[in-house]
Scaffold this motif. Structure first.
Motif, PDB file in Angstrom:
ATOM      1  N   GLN A 383     -12.172  -0.475 -12.010  1.00 44.41           N
ATOM      2  CA  GLN A 383     -12.725  -1.780 -11.669  1.00 44.41           C
ATOM      3  C   GLN A 383     -11.681  -2.886 -11.686  1.00 44.41           C
ATOM      4  O   GLN A 383     -11.821  -3.867 -10.974  1.00 44.41           O
ATOM      5  CB  GLN A 383     -13.857  -2.138 -12.646  1.00 44.41           C
ATOM      6  N   SER A 384     -10.657  -2.716 -12.495  1.00 49.64           N
ATOM      7  CA  SER A 384      -9.620  -3.732 -12.602  1.00 49.64           C
ATOM      8  C   SER A 384      -8.261  -3.087 -12.384  1.00 49.64           C
ATOM      9  O   SER A 384      -8.020  -1.952 -12.818  1.00 49.64           O
ATOM     10  CB  SER A 384      -9.669  -4.404 -13.982  1.00 49.64           C
ATOM     11  N   LEU A 385      -7.372  -3.806 -11.690  1.00 48.78           N
ATOM     12  CA  LEU A 385      -6.012  -3.332 -11.443  1.00 48.78           C
ATOM     13  C   LEU A 385      -5.008  -3.979 -12.380  1.00 48.78           C
ATOM     14  O   LEU A 385      -3.799  -3.887 -12.146  1.00 48.78           O
ATOM     15  CB  LEU A 385      -5.614  -3.608  -9.990  1.00 48.78           C
ATOM     16  N   GLU A 386      -5.482  -4.615 -13.397  1.00 47.94           N
ATOM     17  CA  GLU A 386      -4.576  -5.270 -14.337  1.00 47.94           C
ATOM     18  C   GLU A 386      -3.715  -4.226 -15.048  1.00 47.94           C
ATOM     19  O   GLU A 386      -4.219  -3.257 -15.619  1.00 47.94           O
ATOM     20  CB  GLU A 386      -5.368  -6.076 -15.363  1.00 47.94           C
ATOM     21  N   GLY A 387      -2.407  -4.414 -14.978  1.00 45.77           N
ATOM     22  CA  GLY A 387      -1.473  -3.524 -15.642  1.00 45.77           C
ATOM     23  C   GLY A 387      -1.014  -2.341 -14.817  1.00 45.77           C
ATOM     24  O   GLY A 387      -0.192  -1.555 -15.294  1.00 45.77           O
ATOM     25  N   LEU A 388      -1.496  -2.171 -13.579  1.00 44.79           N
ATOM     26  CA  LEU A 388      -1.137  -1.034 -12.736  1.00 44.79           C
ATOM     27  C   LEU A 388      -0.218  -1.479 -11.608  1.00 44.79           C
ATOM     28  O   LEU A 388      -0.395  -2.553 -11.025  1.00 44.79           O
ATOM     29  CB  LEU A 388      -2.392  -0.379 -12.149  1.00 44.79           C
ATOM     30  N   SER A 389       0.747  -0.622 -11.283  1.00 45.86           N
ATOM     31  CA  SER A 389       1.713  -0.932 -10.234  1.00 45.86           C
ATOM     32  C   SER A 389       1.153  -0.501  -8.883  1.00 45.86           C
ATOM     33  O   SER A 389       1.095   0.698  -8.563  1.00 45.86           O
ATOM     34  CB  SER A 389       3.047  -0.218 -10.521  1.00 45.86           C
ATOM     35  N   VAL A 390       0.718  -1.460  -8.096  1.00 41.77           N
ATOM     36  CA  VAL A 390       0.179  -1.173  -6.763  1.00 41.77           C
ATOM     37  C   VAL A 390       1.294  -0.774  -5.809  1.00 41.77           C
ATOM     38  O   VAL A 390       1.120   0.075  -4.933  1.00 41.77           O
ATOM     39  CB  VAL A 390      -0.595  -2.394  -6.237  1.00 41.77           C
ATOM     40  N   ARG A 391       2.470  -1.341  -5.976  1.00 41.81           N
ATOM     41  CA  ARG A 391       3.592  -1.006  -5.099  1.00 41.81           C
ATOM     42  C   ARG A 391       3.988   0.464  -5.244  1.00 41.81           C
ATOM     43  O   ARG A 391       4.416   1.091  -4.282  1.00 41.81           O
ATOM     44  CB  ARG A 391       4.781  -1.913  -5.407  1.00 41.81           C
ATOM     45  N   LYS A 455      -5.195  -6.557   1.984  1.00 40.64           N
ATOM     46  CA  LYS A 455      -5.160  -7.723   1.099  1.00 40.64           C
ATOM     47  C   LYS A 455      -5.249  -7.248  -0.343  1.00 40.64           C
ATOM     48  O   LYS A 455      -6.024  -6.349  -0.672  1.00 40.64           O
ATOM     49  CB  LYS A 455      -6.340  -8.652   1.420  1.00 40.64           C
ATOM     50  N   ASP A 456      -4.404  -7.861  -1.194  1.00 37.47           N
ATOM     51  CA  ASP A 456      -4.420  -7.501  -2.610  1.00 37.47           C
ATOM     52  C   ASP A 456      -5.754  -7.884  -3.248  1.00 37.47           C
ATOM     53  O   ASP A 456      -6.338  -8.921  -2.923  1.00 37.47           O
ATOM     54  CB  ASP A 456      -3.278  -8.205  -3.351  1.00 37.47           C
ATOM     55  N   LYS A 457      -6.212  -7.039  -4.154  1.00 38.76           N
ATOM     56  CA  LYS A 457      -7.454  -7.334  -4.853  1.00 38.76           C
ATOM     57  C   LYS A 457      -7.260  -8.491  -5.830  1.00 38.76           C
ATOM     58  O   LYS A 457      -6.150  -8.761  -6.301  1.00 38.76           O
ATOM     59  CB  LYS A 457      -7.937  -6.086  -5.604  1.00 38.76           C
ATOM     60  N   VAL A 461      -4.059  -9.892  -8.230  1.00 47.72           N
ATOM     61  CA  VAL A 461      -3.359 -11.150  -7.937  1.00 47.72           C
ATOM     62  C   VAL A 461      -3.537 -12.149  -9.074  1.00 47.72           C
ATOM     63  O   VAL A 461      -2.577 -12.821  -9.479  1.00 47.72           O
ATOM     64  CB  VAL A 461      -3.874 -11.739  -6.606  1.00 47.72           C
ATOM     65  N   GLU A 462      -4.743 -12.239  -9.602  1.00 46.04           N
ATOM     66  CA  GLU A 462      -5.022 -13.261 -10.604  1.00 46.04           C
ATOM     67  C   GLU A 462      -4.357 -12.975 -11.944  1.00 46.04           C
ATOM     68  O   GLU A 462      -4.132 -13.886 -12.735  1.00 46.04           O
ATOM     69  CB  GLU A 462      -6.548 -13.369 -10.793  1.00 46.04           C
ATOM     70  N   SER A 463      -4.054 -11.701 -12.213  1.00 49.25           N
ATOM     71  CA  SER A 463      -3.366 -11.379 -13.452  1.00 49.25           C
ATOM     72  C   SER A 463      -1.857 -11.476 -13.243  1.00 49.25           C
ATOM     73  O   SER A 463      -1.370 -11.698 -12.134  1.00 49.25           O
ATOM     74  CB  SER A 463      -3.746  -9.968 -13.926  1.00 49.25           C
ATOM     75  N   SER A 464      -1.140 -11.273 -14.330  1.00 47.96           N
ATOM     76  CA  SER A 464       0.323 -11.328 -14.254  1.00 47.96           C
ATOM     77  C   SER A 464       0.927 -10.010 -13.767  1.00 47.96           C
ATOM     78  O   SER A 464       2.148  -9.900 -13.676  1.00 47.96           O
ATOM     79  CB  SER A 464       0.898 -11.666 -15.638  1.00 47.96           C
ATOM     80  N   THR A 465       0.066  -9.031 -13.430  1.00 47.90           N
ATOM     81  CA  THR A 465       0.564  -7.722 -13.007  1.00 47.90           C
ATOM     82  C   THR A 465       1.377  -7.820 -11.730  1.00 47.90           C
ATOM     83  O   THR A 465       2.431  -7.189 -11.594  1.00 47.90           O
ATOM     84  CB  THR A 465      -0.618  -6.754 -12.823  1.00 47.90           C
ATOM     85  N   LYS A 466       0.907  -8.597 -10.758  1.00 46.84           N
ATOM     86  CA  LYS A 466       1.611  -8.708  -9.483  1.00 46.84           C
ATOM     87  C   LYS A 466       2.993  -9.303  -9.677  1.00 46.84           C
ATOM     88  O   LYS A 466       3.966  -8.862  -9.043  1.00 46.84           O
ATOM     89  CB  LYS A 466       0.792  -9.552  -8.505  1.00 46.84           C
TER      90      LYS A 466
END
Length: 631
Positions: A383-391, A455-457, A461-466
């Motif tokens: 549900q959340s991508l916080e902390g995961l490397s999308v790249r 488009k990034d989720k 984007v809203e977290s510091s992960t990006k």
């Protein structure tokens, strides 16, 4: 440079009898292979350890399938029997301890009838006992005959050479023209081609800068005259003739496949002939050598041995048609090293180590399946991508695409292509889980094809992960780009290629194979910046780490190339860093786990539930005094 599939050199072959005992022999050819080439071939065979294991497990599965067929009912009805008529069990036409004679003829004709030609008679053995396991030179019922044949001119010109084997009851002859000495029910006949046709492929490569090639000029001429693929007849000096010691009451039409290909019934009596099986399973593909005009003699060592029904079932399962053969001969084509890997393991590996390898490989397959299942579950429920490397996920799609294009360019077999393609589809599916993908029907490409919008989720984007992900890949590019440039220059100068397209693919594939592990480091950087590892799929990582440790075990127990060992070790280093981060970053209830929730969320939900339970009884007990008295 022209690379050929078959290798020349000194031919070493193994002779294995029906009981599995191996003897060694050597046939010297006109030219000796260089030591470097022999060492390279040995390393290639040693590098196929896991293919050995998978091949053994696959064959065990086939044996189990055959045994299940035995427990089933009739497979196919007998068309010659009347409808509703019972099918009676048959018997072996050669009873136990039948005295028989062996006639072996060598001819260029597939159908043999020249019994009076003494030059065609290769071997005559008198007074063999059917089902005897105690006679012979070694006391195991086996007999051997060796002779060097003059190579026929037709065989030198890519012709065929056949062996015709006849077993007759003592006193009879296989020639049907001898009326008083021939009897149909007293003669067993089997034949097969002695030579084997193999394809030799030529890959025309050159240095793209200078146009020079290190190929043999003779091979270049053959490639220009015969084309990129040449069919060449090959020879192996060993062959075992097995007569199966079997008296099973087979029922015609009910013999399970693939055994039904070998059990032959007499059309009149309904009984079956003894099973004659040409056993060349232990003939390694690397020991075949081409037949040409310079080869004047063909050494041939024939061995006759009895064979038990159980062992015959094993050999029949090994020689059964592959389930992928419906796709064509080229779909499931294997290299010589792949075909020899199982045989070499059975011959040379310690039995205890081989058994341990099979057990560990089963565990490895289970871990591989669990890692795949948990990986799918993780991204499906994320549900959340916080902390995961999308790249890193996007870069994984690029890696899978390069691997697929590379194996297509190198004409790898169909099974490998399908497996890589499925992996690419899974990587594309992950893209839809880490990014918002939609179709733009208004701004179409060339007015026809709709555009794909990525488009990034918002949770990314809203977290510091990006920010950390971009920073990690910026630092990573400072290392990758110089390495990539150096590797590209090296590949262009020192390695020969088919063309510029092949150079790009081979250069990218080699670079990713060598330095691809570096792409795992951005996730380590994100963990370091966030001081947390709760967002990682630890189940999947654990299963993959266990598989890597198993690879390490066999990489150092079994002799393998050093680069393969280094490749296993570097993955371990990355995982140990993950473990170190898990140890130093203690559990914090405020951190978001891999399901997008935190311990604080659970505590708030629990408090709300307790409060709801507390208010309900209060509403019931707070009554007027009169109602309480009535209660």
């Amino acid at each position: 440079m022209y690379q050929q599939e078959t290798a020349s050199g000194r031919v070493c072959f193994n002779q294995v009898s029906s009981n599995g005992a191996a003897a060694s022999g050597q046939v010297a050819r006109t030219a000796a292979a260089p030591p470097d080439q022999q060492q390279q071939q040995q390393q290639q065979q040693q590098g196929n350890a896991w293919q050995v294991i998978k091949g053994v497990l696959f064959r065990i599965l086939i044996i189990w399938a055959i045994s299940s067929w035995f427990r089933r009912g009739p497979s196919t009805p007998d068309p010659s029997a009347p409808a509703g008529a019972p099918r009676l069990p048959s018997r072996n036409l050669f009873p136990k301890d039948t005295l028989m004679d062996l006639y072996v003829y060598i001819s260029e004709n597939e159908v043999f009838s020249d019994f009076n030609n003494t030059e065609s008679l290769f071997w005559f053995q008198r007074d063999l006992i059917y089902g005897d396991w105690t006679t012979g030179e070694a006391g195991d019922g086996c007999y051997e005959h060796y002779l060097e044949l003059d190579t026929p001119e037709g065989t030198q010109r890519n012709g065929s050479l056949y062996i015709h084997v006849y077993f007759t009851k003592s006193g009879f002859h296989p020639d049907p023209k001898r009326k008083g000495q021939y009897r149909r029910l007293a003669t067993v006949h089997a034949s097969r081609m002695l030579n084997k046709f193999k394809r030799r492929k030529f890959l025309k490569t050159k240095n793209l800068l200078t146009g020079a090639t290190e190929a043999d000029p003779e091979m270049i001429k053959r490639a220009e005259s015969h084309g990129p693929v040449e069919i060449i007849s090959h020879w192996h000096p060993n062959l075992t003739i097995n007569m199966v010691d079997d008296h099973t009451a087979w029922v015609k039409g009910s013999v399970p496949p693939p055994l039904d290909q070998h059990v032959k019934f007499d059309a009149v009596s309904g009984d079956y002939y003894p099973i004659v099986y040409f056993n060349d399973y232990w003939n390694l593909q690397k020991d075949y050598y081409p037949i040409n005009e310079t080869l004047k003699k063909l050494p041939l060592r024939l061995t006759y041995c009895p064979l038990s029904l159980w062992r015959w079932q094993l050999y029949a399962a090994q020689s059964a048609r592959s389930p992928w053969n419906f796709l064509g001969e080229d779909a499931y084509e294997q290299s010589d090293e792949d075909q020899d890997s199982v045989k070499v393991a059975l011959l040379e590996t310690n039995p205890y180590l081989l058994g341990l390898t099979i057990v560990v490989s089963i565990v490895h397959s289970i871990f591989e399946f669990l890692a795949f299942k948990n990986d799918i579950q993780f991204w499906n429920s994320r549900q959340s991508l916080e902390g995961l490397s999308v790249r890193s996920i996007i870069f994984g799609v690029f890696q899978s695409l390069v691997v697929l294009l590379y194996i297509l360019d190198n004409e790898t077999n169909f099974v490998v292509q399908v497996s890589v393609f499925i992996g690419l589809l899974i990587d594309f599916w992950k893209i839809t889980k880490v990014m918002d993908v939609r179709m733009d029907w208004e701004n179409r490409i060339a007015g026809v094809i709709p555009r794909l919008i990525f488009k990034d989720k918002s949770t990314y984007v809203e977290s510091s992960t990006k920010i950390y992900d971009d920073m990690a890949f910026k630092y990573l590019s400072w290392i990758l780009y110089p390495l990539f440039g150096c590797y590209a220059v090296y590949s262009l100068i020192y390695v020969e290629h088919k063309g510029w397209y092949s150079w790009v693919l081979s250069m990218l594939y080699g670079f990713l194979l060598t330095f691809g592990f570096i792409t795992m480091t951005p996730q380590l950087f994100i963990n370091y910046k966030m001081k947390s590892v709760a967002h990682l799929p630890w189940r999947m990582l654990t299963y993959k780490a266990l598989n890597t440790f198993i690879d390490d075990l066999f990489a150092f127990v079994i002799r393998m190339p050093m680069m393969y060992r280094i490749g296993c070790l570097r993955d371990d280093v990355v995982f140990f860093i993950y473990l170190y981060q898990r140890w130093i970053y203690r559990v914090d209830p405020n951190r978001v786990n891999e399901f997008g929730t935190s311990g604080l969320h659970h505590s708030e939900e629990n408090l709300a539930q307790v409060a709801a339970e507390d208010t309900t009884p209060a509403a019931i007990t707070d009554k007027p005094e009169g109602e309480k008295k009535n209660d």
